[in-house]
Design a protein around this motif. Structure first.
Motif, short mmCIF file in Angstrom:
data_model
loop_
_atom_site.label_atom_id
_atom_site.label_comp_id
_atom_site.label_asym_id
_atom_site.label_seq_id
_atom_site.Cartn_x
_atom_site.Cartn_y
_atom_site.Cartn_z
N ASP A 274 1.16 -1.10 -0.08
CA ASP A 274 -0.02 0.19 -0.14
C ASP A 274 0.93 1.34 0.05
O ASP A 274 0.37 2.10 -0.66
CB ASP A 274 -0.62 -0.15 1.33
N ASP A 275 2.05 1.61 0.96
CA ASP A 275 2.61 2.37 0.70
C ASP A 275 3.80 2.37 0.08
O ASP A 275 4.69 3.14 -0.15
CB ASP A 275 3.33 2.37 2.53
N LEU A 276 4.46 1.29 -0.12
CA LEU A 276 5.97 0.87 -1.06
C LEU A 276 5.65 -0.83 -1.57
O LEU A 276 5.30 -1.37 -0.71
CB LEU A 276 6.89 0.77 0.84
N SER A 277 6.06 -0.52 -2.91
CA SER A 277 6.14 -1.55 -3.86
C SER A 277 7.57 -2.68 -3.29
O SER A 277 8.32 -1.61 -3.62
CB SER A 277 6.11 -1.99 -4.93
N VAL A 278 7.27 -3.98 -3.28
CA VAL A 278 9.17 -4.58 -3.28
C VAL A 278 9.40 -5.90 -3.87
O VAL A 278 8.43 -5.89 -3.93
CB VAL A 278 9.32 -4.85 -1.53
N THR A 279 10.32 -5.37 -4.92
CA THR A 279 10.41 -6.13 -6.09
C THR A 279 12.24 -7.47 -5.67
O THR A 279 12.59 -6.31 -5.61
CB THR A 279 10.94 -5.93 -7.75
N GLY A 280 12.07 -8.54 -5.55
CA GLY A 280 12.80 -9.61 -6.13
C GLY A 280 13.50 -9.68 -6.88
O GLY A 280 13.13 -9.62 -7.86
N PHE A 281 14.05 -10.75 -7.12
CA PHE A 281 15.40 -11.77 -8.44
C PHE A 281 15.47 -12.92 -7.63
O PHE A 281 15.94 -13.06 -6.48
CB PHE A 281 16.40 -10.41 -9.00
N ASP A 282 15.23 -13.56 -8.77
CA ASP A 282 14.85 -15.23 -8.38
C ASP A 282 14.34 -16.02 -8.39
O ASP A 282 14.23 -17.19 -8.98
CB ASP A 282 16.07 -15.39 -7.46
N ASP A 283 13.63 -15.66 -7.78
CA ASP A 283 12.30 -16.55 -7.04
C ASP A 283 12.60 -18.01 -6.32
O ASP A 283 12.42 -18.98 -6.95
CB ASP A 283 11.17 -16.78 -8.94
N LEU A 284 13.08 -17.34 -4.90
CA LEU A 284 13.67 -18.30 -4.27
C LEU A 284 12.24 -19.22 -3.63
O LEU A 284 11.47 -18.48 -3.69
CB LEU A 284 14.47 -17.80 -3.39
N ALA A 285 12.27 -19.79 -2.91
CA ALA A 285 11.04 -19.98 -1.94
C ALA A 285 11.09 -19.55 -1.44
O ALA A 285 9.24 -19.32 -0.43
CB ALA A 285 11.82 -21.94 -0.95
N LEU A 286 11.79 -18.24 -1.19
CA LEU A 286 11.86 -17.11 0.61
C LEU A 286 10.66 -16.32 -0.57
O LEU A 286 9.76 -16.00 0.69
CB LEU A 286 13.26 -16.27 0.19
N ALA A 287 10.39 -16.71 -1.73
CA ALA A 287 9.48 -15.99 -2.28
C ALA A 287 7.92 -15.32 -2.08
O ALA A 287 7.27 -14.83 -1.70
CB ALA A 287 9.92 -15.34 -3.89
#
Length: 345
Positions: A274-287
């Motif tokens: 809502d206040d902040l978008s966050v994106t990652g890279f790799d698509d680990l299980a953590l995602a």
């Protein structure tokens, strides 16, 4: 007096396979040594393999390796076993290796995410080839001038040295992330960048900045961080506390950094997305373990390992390795949304 036990059944030999398949021992050797292409008809190959399977024949690899001067062993050099991506690369490489009677020895960095130390002084004579991540490139200096084929993973195509390369389309992955966030309406970004000095992370940074440079009114602050959750959290907290309008999206070089960014947002009282978008890279299980689940770029790690091993086999056989980068794709999940006050319609 107890009579000696009768001898067990003798182990089937290549001569037995040849007799069962109706071919010569030389043909059996070509087929089971995976050297048959262009020399033996596919129907004959099938007949030999069927005969070997039905007889339970297993080649004496140790004796054959002594004769040929090869160990049928590849070394996979990676920066860390703690990173799930490289564990999956190993899985892919080992699966292909097993199909061809090869073994894969895994050499991770003793220091975690840093470059692997030189493993070659004692191991070089026992290797048929090396597959190495660009993130472990510092371990490869001892290979220069050595007659050991090298396949590099995710490395600079312009750099000299390796016999073959296997690359992912990393730049396209970062472009997909950036365009997704731009389409949502974001214009102020933090780039939470890996502090590892590697070609793959340099490509991500360049693709992000190049994509944003063509869009008026955009701003990006790059903040380096070590590849762990705590470092990502601390770097994101510092970046979000800087004076000026607050960024509305954090683009992370890795899912681990993205998890740290999500923790930073919570500590600062910000809601993701809502206040902040966050994106990652790799698509680990953590995602998919964090909440909300991460929007990230899925990398086909097992395919990287498979193609890396196939490339090494091709080099050893005098064939060209398969060209072209492996495609990657964006997976949109709950951590990205339009920025605050933006009309999504």
């Amino acid at each position: 007096m107890t009579s000696p036990a009768p001898p067990g059944p003798s182990r089937p030999t290549s001569r037995d396979v040849a007799r069962a398949a109706g071919v010569s021992q030389a043909t059996v050797s070509l087929v089971l040594g995976d050297k048959w292409r262009g020399r033996v008809a596919e129907t004959t190959v099938g007949r030999v393999r069927d005969a070997a399977r039905s007889l339970g024949y297993r080649p004496n690899l140790a004796a054959r390796n002594l004769r040929l001067g090869h160990t049928r062993t590849a070394l996979l050099v990676v920066p860390a076993l703690t990173n799930e991506f490289f564990a999956r690369v190993y899985t892919g490489a080992a699966a292909v290796a097993a199909e061809h009677g090869f073994g894969v020895v895994l050499y991770p960095s003793p220091d975690g995410t840093g470059p692997a130390r030189d493993p070659f002084a004692s191991a070089r004579a026992a290797l048929d080839g090396v597959i190495a991540s660009s993130m472990a490139a510092d371990a490869l200096g001892a290979l220069h001038g050595a007659d050991v084929p090298l396949v590099m993973l995710d490395s600079d195509p312009a750099a000299p040295g390796p016999a073959a390369r296997v690359n992912l389309d990393i730049a396209d992955g970062m472009r997909q992330v950036t365009r997704h966030l731009l389409a949502l309406g974001h214009r102020r970004f933090i780039h939470l960048a890996s502090a590892v000095d590697s070609w793959t992370f340099a490509v991500r940074a360049r693709a992000l900045h190049d994509t944003l440079s063509g869009v008026p009114g955009t701003d990006v602050r790059s903040v380096p961080a070590a590849l762990d959750v705590r470092a990502g959290r601390e770097a994101a907290e510092r970046a979000l506390a800087l004076p000026g309008p607050r960024p509305t999206a954090i683009v992370c070089d890795d899912d681990i950094l993205a998890a740290g960014a999500c923790k930073a947002a919570r500590r600062l009282g910000l809601r993701v997305p809502d206040d902040l978008s966050v994106t990652g890279f790799d698509d680990l299980a953590l995602a998919t373990a964090v909440e909300p689940e991460l929007t990230t770029v899925q990398l086909p790690a097992e395919q990287v390992g498979e193609r890396g091993m196939n490339a090494l086999l091709a080099v050893l056989d005098g064939r060209p390795a398969k060209a072209g980068s492996l495609p990657v794709h964006l997976v949109v999940r709950g951590s990205s949304a339009p920025p605050p006050g933006h009309d999504a319609t």
